[in-house]
Design a protein around this motif. Structure first.
Motif: not given
Length: 283
Positions: A181-198
């Motif tokens: 869940i934590n991984q997919v949340v960071e992926y969603v933040l990434a594709i929406s252009g937000q700060d994320h854990d790469a």
């Protein structure tokens, strides 16, 4: 010193002070008696005394409710022709600026204020959990006929024709582990252009493809006809922060809209659709 007075006193004394018993002016007494007579006559002629379930009706039979009902009936008769035309109209073919369209916009505004503004706001800009109707980001479609269908049948209610989709509760139902869940949340933040854990976002790519892409599409742009929102823009129904996205993935969301076709006439449904569409959002 006590002196004989022309006017009698009340017989009371406070610290040696006595009060004259002056009679009330005649004009005041006459007005007082007239008010009593008028009050009795009014209570007989008009509704006045509250009973268990209603008030006394009075000899005149006057009623504010009856007056309002008569006015409503009068205007319904005046608008009967255009109401019938609006009810039978194909909303996609109502010409902009026509008498039917002008009537629909005004009537639809009243319908919206009475039934829709509580959730979507008085200006239709929405709120958390309630869509903004002024932009072009529409689940289930934003054309005027699609808006009319959504109003008519609602979303995720108990009627057969309602728009329906349901997101899995990936955390509550233990479909995904907490790390996933934590991984997919960071992926969603990434594709929406937000700060994320790469690193987490990279691992979340596979989680998204296997569990989310079927509805939200492989690139995350969503599918409006499944009620699956675009995850790559900045428009979020329940919030786009890390915490809000995590809650959405973990427990899912399940917004419900009533089937207004069961409460409103067809003319009112069409009027509301035309009103909302002309606000500037939709397609």
């Amino acid at each position: 010193m006590s002196k004989k007075q022309d006017v009698e006193t009340t017989g009371h004394s406070w610290d040696g002070i006595e009060e004259f018993n002056n009679p009330l002016p005649k004009w005041w007494l006459y007005i007082f008696y007239a008010c009593i007579i008028w009050g009795v006559a009014y209570s007989i002629a008009y509704p006045a005394w509250p009973m268990v379930s209603k008030a006394t009706s009075g000899l005149m039979g006057w009623s504010t409710r009856a007056n309002v009902a008569a006015k409503i009936s009068e205007f319904e008769q005046m608008n009967a022709a255009v109401e019938a035309e609006l009810a039978a109209a194909d909303v996609t073919e109502v010409a902009l600026g026509s008498d039917v369209h002008s009537y629909a916009v005004n009537a639809g505004a009243a319908v919206f204020r009475a039934n829709c503004s509580q959730c979507h706001g008085s200006g239709a800009a929405g709120n958390v959990g309630y869509p903004n109707l002024l932009d072009n980001d529409w689940l289930w479609g934003g054309t005027v006929d699609e808006i009319a269908y959504t109003i008519q049948h609602g979303i995720r209610n108990e009627t057969d024709d309602a728009r329906y989709s349901e997101m899995p509760k990936f955390g509550v139902d233990e479909l995904l582990e907490d790390d996933q869940i934590n991984q997919v949340v960071e992926y969603v933040l990434a594709i929406s252009g937000q700060d994320h854990d790469a690193a987490l976002a990279s691992a979340g790519t596979l989680v998204f493809e296997e569990n989310c892409a079927a509805c939200h599409a492989e690139d995350g742009t969503g599918d409006i006809y499944q009620g699956a929102p675009n995850l790559t823009d900045a428009i979020w129904l329940y919030g786009g922060s890390r915490e809000a996205v995590h809650e959405t993935v973990h427990a899912a969301r399940f917004g419900v809209m009533p089937a207004w076709g069961e409460r409103l006439s067809q003319a009112e449904v069409n009027a509301a659709a035309l009103y909302v569409h002309q606000l500037g959002g939709g397609e």
